[in-house]
Scaffold this active site. Sequence first.
Site, PDB file in Angstrom:
ATOM      1  N   ARG A 157     -21.214  59.405  63.216  1.00  0.00           N
ATOM      2  CA  ARG A 157     -20.186  59.954  64.111  1.00  0.00           C
ATOM      3  C   ARG A 157     -20.605  61.287  64.745  1.00  0.00           C
ATOM      4  NH1 ARG A 157     -14.295  59.075  61.669  1.00  0.00           N
ATOM      5  NH2 ARG A 157     -13.776  59.049  63.872  1.00  0.00           N
ATOM      6  N   CYS A 195     -19.356  60.737  58.197  1.00  0.00           N
ATOM      7  CA  CYS A 195     -18.305  60.521  57.218  1.00  0.00           C
ATOM      8  C   CYS A 195     -18.573  59.124  56.647  1.00  0.00           C
ATOM      9  CB  CYS A 195     -16.934  60.592  57.881  1.00  0.00           C
ATOM     10  SG  CYS A 195     -16.669  59.243  58.985  1.00  0.00           S
ATOM     11  N   ARG A 231      -3.905  60.747  54.619  1.00  0.00           N
ATOM     12  CA  ARG A 231      -4.418  61.402  55.832  1.00  0.00           C
ATOM     13  C   ARG A 231      -3.783  60.801  57.079  1.00  0.00           C
ATOM     14  NH1 ARG A 231     -10.163  60.413  56.494  1.00  0.00           N
ATOM     15  NH2 ARG A 231      -9.565  61.232  58.521  1.00  0.00           N
ATOM     16  N   ASP A 249     -10.289  49.762  63.848  1.00  0.00           N
ATOM     17  CA  ASP A 249      -9.377  50.219  62.791  1.00  0.00           C
ATOM     18  C   ASP A 249      -8.581  49.071  62.208  1.00  0.00           C
ATOM     19  OD1 ASP A 249      -8.694  52.967  64.957  1.00  0.00           O
ATOM     20  OD2 ASP A 249     -10.162  52.805  63.365  1.00  0.00           O
ATOM     21  N   LYS A 265      -1.123  58.905  64.708  1.00  0.00           N
ATOM     22  CA  LYS A 265      -2.018  59.965  64.200  1.00  0.00           C
ATOM     23  C   LYS A 265      -3.004  60.376  65.292  1.00  0.00           C
ATOM     24  CE  LYS A 265      -5.868  58.895  61.718  1.00  0.00           C
ATOM     25  NZ  LYS A 265      -7.121  59.485  62.203  1.00  0.00           N
ATOM     26  N   ASN A 266      -3.598  59.341  65.982  1.00  0.00           N
ATOM     27  CA  ASN A 266      -4.674  59.647  66.932  1.00  0.00           C
ATOM     28  C   ASN A 266      -4.167  60.146  68.273  1.00  0.00           C
ATOM     29  OD1 ASN A 266      -6.462  59.101  64.928  1.00  0.00           O
ATOM     30  ND2 ASN A 266      -6.850  56.999  65.576  1.00  0.00           N
TER      31      ASN A 266
END
Length: 444
Positions: free
Chosen positions: A123, A118, A423, A309, A22-23
Site C-alpha cells: 500500500r 499493512c 476500526r 472489501d 468509514k471510507n
Amino acid sequence: MEKFVIKGGQPLKGEVMVAGAKNAALKTVVASVLTDEEVVIENIPLISDLFLMVETAKRLGLSIEIDKKKRALFSKGGSLKTNKIPLEVGARIRTSSMFLSPLLSRFGEAVIPNPGGCRIGCRPIDRHIEGLAKMGAKIYYDPSDGYFHAKAARLHGVDFTFSKNTHTGTETLILAAVKAEGRTVLTNAAQEPEVDDLIKLLNSMGARIDRVEQRKIVIEGVKKLRGTKYKIMADRNEIVTLAIAALASKGEVTIHGGKREYLKAFLAKVREAGGGWEPKGEEITRFFYQKNFRPTEIITGPYPSFMTDWQAPWALLMTQTQGLSTIHETVFESRFLYVFELRKMGAKIDFFDPQVSHPQKFYNFNWVDKKQNCHQGIKIFGPTPLHNAILEVSDLRAGATLVLAGMIAKGESTLFGVEQIDRGYEKIEERLNKLGADIKRIKN
Ligand code: EPZ
C-alpha cells in the site's frame, strides 16, 4: 486484547440501520483542515479509525470534537500548530497520510510518515506523490527517519493521469487542487462513491469540482473554503457484511440506509448465487435465504466492479455453496489471510494463481510489490459444514468474516484481536445480537 466468544447456529432475523461510511467519514476530518470556519459532519460512524483521525487533527492544532449522541463531528478549523504527523500516529492509521494535501495547501510544508505496508499489502502512496509533485510540491522520502518531507510555495493546477486506479490517491489530489492556483484535470480518476461523497462535501464548502466523465474530474481552484453542514453516505461495506450475515445464517434481514445503485455488482452476484433480496424502499433492502446457494466466480476490481472489501465475507458464503467457486483478487496483493482461519473451521479452500497475460498492467497493485508466496486466487469447495475454532483477526474485513463464520459454525468459537474489527464496524456484536446472534465480547 479483547475477544469474542460466538455461539453458532442462529439464523439472523430482523431490521438494522447501517452506519455512516468509514471510507467517507475519515476524509471529512482531512477536508475540515481546509477552512477556519465550522464544519459539521452528520451520520458519522462511532469507530476507532475515526477517533484516531480526530486525535490526529487535534495534534495538528484543529479544534475538533465528536458528539456521540448526535453522531456528529464538529470542526472549527483553528490555529494549526504543526505541519508534522508523528510516526506513531501514521503507523496506527494509514489515512493520516492524507493530511499531506491540506497541510501543503495551508502551510506550504508537511512532514508525514510513510504509511507503508499493512496486512493486506504494501500500500505505497507513489501515485499520490507523483500527482502532488506535478502540482508543484517538492517531496522526498528520507529512509533515515521514515518520513516524506514536502514543500510547496503554492500548489498549481495540473493535467494529471493516474497510472492505475487509486481511491485515496484521487481524493488526495482533489484535496490539493481545491485551493490550488488554476485548473486541475484528473484522468483515470477513481469513481468509488465515497470519492463523490467527498466531492459533494467540498463543493458544499465552496469548492468547484466536476466529474465531467466517468473517470475524469475537473477542479477549478478557489481562494477560500467556507464552513458547512454535511451528512455522509451509508457504509457500503457494512451493508454487504450484514447482507451476507443474513444469507449465510439462512435468515432474513432488512437493512435501512444505503443506495442500491452503489451495490449493483454485489446484488447481481447475490441473485446469481440464488440468494434473495428485494427493495422495501428507496434506501431499504431486505436480504433473505431462499434455497441452496449456487457457486460463483468473482473477480474483484475498482468501482463499479465487485469490491475487494467484499470478497472475504463472500468467500465465507461460498463455503456453504453446492460446488466450486473462485475468487480472483486484483486490487491488493495479499488479501486472503482469512483463508487460513476458515480452514481451521473445516472450510475447503485452495490457493491458485489465475493466468493473466499482462499482470503488471492487469493488477491494481504495483507488480514490484507482488510477493512470490502470496496468491491472487482461491478455489472454494462447498458445501462444508463449519465447526468452532480459536481464531485470529488479521485485518478489518477478514475479522468481520470470521464473526460471520463463528455465527454459522457448530459450537462455540473464540475470536482474538477484535480491536481490528472495531476500526471499521460500530459495536458489531451488539447489532448482530439484536438480530439473533450470540456473541459475547470479553475484555482480557
Ligand atoms: C481505499 O484504500 C479504501 N480505504 C480501502 O478500504 C479499499 O479497499 C480501497 O480503497 C479500494 O476501494 C479508504 O478509503 C480509507 P487504492 P486505498 O489506493 O485508497 C495500490 C477498508 O477495509 N496503490 O485504491 O489505499 C494499493 O496498494 C479499506 O475499508 C499503489 O501501489 O486503495 C492497492 O494495492 C481496505 N500506489 C491498489 O493500488 C499508490 O500510490 C489500490 O489502492 C496507491 C495505491
